[in-house]
Design an enzyme around this catalytic site. Sequence first.
Site, PDB file in Angstrom:
ATOM      1  N   ASP A  24       0.724  -1.154   0.211  1.00 49.45           N
ATOM      2  CA  ASP A  24      -0.061  -0.089   0.016  1.00 49.45           C
ATOM      3  C   ASP A  24       1.004   1.120   0.166  1.00 49.45           C
ATOM      4  O   ASP A  24       1.924   1.476   0.663  1.00 49.45           O
ATOM      5  CB  ASP A  24      -1.105   0.099   1.139  1.00 49.45           C
ATOM      6  CG  ASP A  24      -2.122   1.070   0.994  1.00 49.45           C
ATOM      7  OD1 ASP A  24      -3.261   0.343   0.963  1.00 49.45           O
ATOM      8  OD2 ASP A  24      -1.876   2.313   1.140  1.00 49.45           O
ATOM      9  N   ILE A  25       0.389   2.310  -0.807  1.00 52.58           N
ATOM     10  CA  ILE A  25       1.212   3.445  -1.028  1.00 52.58           C
ATOM     11  C   ILE A  25       1.201   4.193   0.202  1.00 52.58           C
ATOM     12  O   ILE A  25       2.250   5.117   0.415  1.00 52.58           O
ATOM     13  CB  ILE A  25       0.861   4.313  -2.170  1.00 52.58           C
ATOM     14  CG1 ILE A  25       1.762   5.301  -2.683  1.00 52.58           C
ATOM     15  CG2 ILE A  25      -0.368   4.985  -1.848  1.00 52.58           C
ATOM     16  CD1 ILE A  25       1.519   5.861  -3.957  1.00 52.58           C
ATOM     17  N   ASN A  33     -12.780  -3.187   2.666  1.00 55.89           N
ATOM     18  CA  ASN A  33     -13.859  -2.093   2.774  1.00 55.89           C
ATOM     19  C   ASN A  33     -14.502  -2.054   1.357  1.00 55.89           C
ATOM     20  O   ASN A  33     -14.261  -2.152   0.518  1.00 55.89           O
ATOM     21  CB  ASN A  33     -12.814  -0.720   2.944  1.00 55.89           C
ATOM     22  CG  ASN A  33     -12.099  -0.592   4.025  1.00 55.89           C
ATOM     23  OD1 ASN A  33     -12.630  -1.063   5.052  1.00 55.89           O
ATOM     24  ND2 ASN A  33     -11.004  -0.016   4.038  1.00 55.89           N
ATOM     25  N   GLN A  68     -14.529   2.850   1.248  1.00 54.43           N
ATOM     26  CA  GLN A  68     -13.894   2.381   0.073  1.00 54.43           C
ATOM     27  C   GLN A  68     -13.482   3.497  -0.652  1.00 54.43           C
ATOM     28  O   GLN A  68     -14.262   3.963  -1.375  1.00 54.43           O
ATOM     29  CB  GLN A  68     -14.563   1.208  -0.534  1.00 54.43           C
ATOM     30  CG  GLN A  68     -13.906   0.550  -1.919  1.00 54.43           C
ATOM     31  CD  GLN A  68     -14.761  -0.618  -2.589  1.00 54.43           C
ATOM     32  OE1 GLN A  68     -15.935  -0.646  -2.165  1.00 54.43           O
ATOM     33  NE2 GLN A  68     -14.287  -1.062  -3.621  1.00 54.43           N
ATOM     34  N   SER A  69     -12.131   3.586  -1.079  1.00 51.80           N
ATOM     35  CA  SER A  69     -11.932   4.780  -1.821  1.00 51.80           C
ATOM     36  C   SER A  69     -11.252   4.161  -3.361  1.00 51.80           C
ATOM     37  O   SER A  69     -11.312   5.112  -4.171  1.00 51.80           O
ATOM     38  CB  SER A  69     -10.472   5.631  -1.524  1.00 51.80           C
ATOM     39  OG  SER A  69      -9.605   4.587  -1.157  1.00 51.80           O
ATOM     40  N   HIS A 102     -10.323  -5.068  -3.077  1.00 52.76           N
ATOM     41  CA  HIS A 102      -8.892  -5.355  -2.758  1.00 52.76           C
ATOM     42  C   HIS A 102      -9.192  -5.850  -1.096  1.00 52.76           C
ATOM     43  O   HIS A 102      -9.777  -5.259  -0.668  1.00 52.76           O
ATOM     44  CB  HIS A 102      -7.845  -4.077  -2.775  1.00 52.76           C
ATOM     45  CG  HIS A 102      -8.638  -2.913  -2.245  1.00 52.76           C
ATOM     46  ND1 HIS A 102      -9.582  -2.218  -3.257  1.00 52.76           N
ATOM     47  CD2 HIS A 102      -8.562  -2.199  -1.168  1.00 52.76           C
ATOM     48  CE1 HIS A 102      -9.867  -1.170  -2.610  1.00 52.76           C
ATOM     49  NE2 HIS A 102      -9.356  -0.879  -1.239  1.00 52.76           N
ATOM     50  N   HIS A 112      -7.017  -5.680   2.290  1.00 55.32           N
ATOM     51  CA  HIS A 112      -5.725  -5.296   2.995  1.00 55.32           C
ATOM     52  C   HIS A 112      -5.128  -6.178   3.695  1.00 55.32           C
ATOM     53  O   HIS A 112      -6.060  -7.114   4.606  1.00 55.32           O
ATOM     54  CB  HIS A 112      -6.346  -3.883   3.793  1.00 55.32           C
ATOM     55  CG  HIS A 112      -6.834  -2.935   3.109  1.00 55.32           C
ATOM     56  ND1 HIS A 112      -6.167  -1.848   3.178  1.00 55.32           N
ATOM     57  CD2 HIS A 112      -7.998  -2.572   2.601  1.00 55.32           C
ATOM     58  CE1 HIS A 112      -6.983  -0.754   2.340  1.00 55.32           C
ATOM     59  NE2 HIS A 112      -8.237  -1.430   2.114  1.00 55.32           N
TER      60      HIS A 112
HETATM   61  P1  5GP Z   1      -9.762   1.506   0.446  1.00 59.36           P
HETATM   62  O1  5GP Z   1      -9.896   2.660   1.425  1.00 59.36           O
HETATM   63  O2  5GP Z   1     -10.400   1.664  -0.772  1.00 59.36           O
HETATM   64  O3  5GP Z   1     -10.194   0.242   1.218  1.00 59.36           O
HETATM   65  O4  5GP Z   1      -8.157   1.358   0.481  1.00 59.36           O
HETATM   66  C1  5GP Z   1      -7.573   1.841  -0.836  1.00 59.36           C
HETATM   67  C2  5GP Z   1      -5.946   1.696  -0.583  1.00 59.36           C
HETATM   68  O5  5GP Z   1      -5.415   1.860  -1.803  1.00 59.36           O
HETATM   69  C3  5GP Z   1      -5.538   2.683   0.594  1.00 59.36           C
HETATM   70  O6  5GP Z   1      -4.879   2.128   1.573  1.00 59.36           O
HETATM   71  C4  5GP Z   1      -4.550   3.511  -0.557  1.00 59.36           C
HETATM   72  O7  5GP Z   1      -3.430   3.720   0.209  1.00 59.36           O
HETATM   73  C5  5GP Z   1      -4.144   2.499  -1.623  1.00 59.36           C
HETATM   74  N1  5GP Z   1      -3.852   3.210  -2.810  1.00 59.36           N
HETATM   75  C6  5GP Z   1      -4.413   4.009  -3.508  1.00 59.36           C
HETATM   76  N2  5GP Z   1      -3.833   4.187  -4.495  1.00 59.36           N
HETATM   77  C7  5GP Z   1      -2.767   3.696  -4.569  1.00 59.36           C
HETATM   78  C8  5GP Z   1      -1.542   3.510  -5.558  1.00 59.36           C
HETATM   79  O8  5GP Z   1      -1.651   4.114  -6.657  1.00 59.36           O
HETATM   80  N3  5GP Z   1      -0.648   2.589  -5.553  1.00 59.36           N
HETATM   81  C9  5GP Z   1      -0.895   1.799  -3.936  1.00 59.36           C
HETATM   82  N4  5GP Z   1       0.505   1.105  -3.921  1.00 59.36           N
HETATM   83  N5  5GP Z   1      -1.564   1.987  -3.098  1.00 59.36           N
HETATM   84  C10 5GP Z   1      -2.599   2.639  -3.398  1.00 59.36           C
END
Ligand code: 5GP
Length: 127
Positions: free
Chosen positions: A34-35, A91, A98-99, A104, A106
Amino acid sequence: MTHQDPDCIFCRIVEGSIPADIIYRNNHVLAFRDIAPAAPHHALIIPLRHIVSLSDLTAEDEEVAGHILLAAAPVADILGIRQSGYRMVFNSGADAIQSVMHIHGHVIGGRSMGWPPFPGEAVVHGQ
Ligand code: 5GP
Ligand code: ZN
């Protein structure tokens, strides 16, 4: 690759047009760090093909859904947290913040965690 979304950041990581620290890959899933890690070790396991969220899984996705879960232990091994313990989180939707709209899991570890997961440490994406 049966279905990709050209506007999806994780589909672009799968196709290689956006770089990522990829730690695991097989014919069904990809895992990368994760970034913005939420813990000392934090990776994401995604299917190679575009599926939006848990709520969008259908019976046709049975095999790939299984592969997402099956990847958790080898990914935890690679992160060095298989023995110490880890959490796998999906998420799904707005309340779960969820973003990225490509399903995915985690895989998070390297510290002790609380339960339930929501008080105190809220991360609100995009604010
Ligand atoms: P969500 O909130 O959708 O469950 O998690 C999305 C995750 O993707 C976040 O933890 C965010 O840091 C990670 N993320 C978003 N864009 C990128 C990216 O371009 N590269 C990587 N490695 N992680 C990303
Ligand atoms: Zn996608």
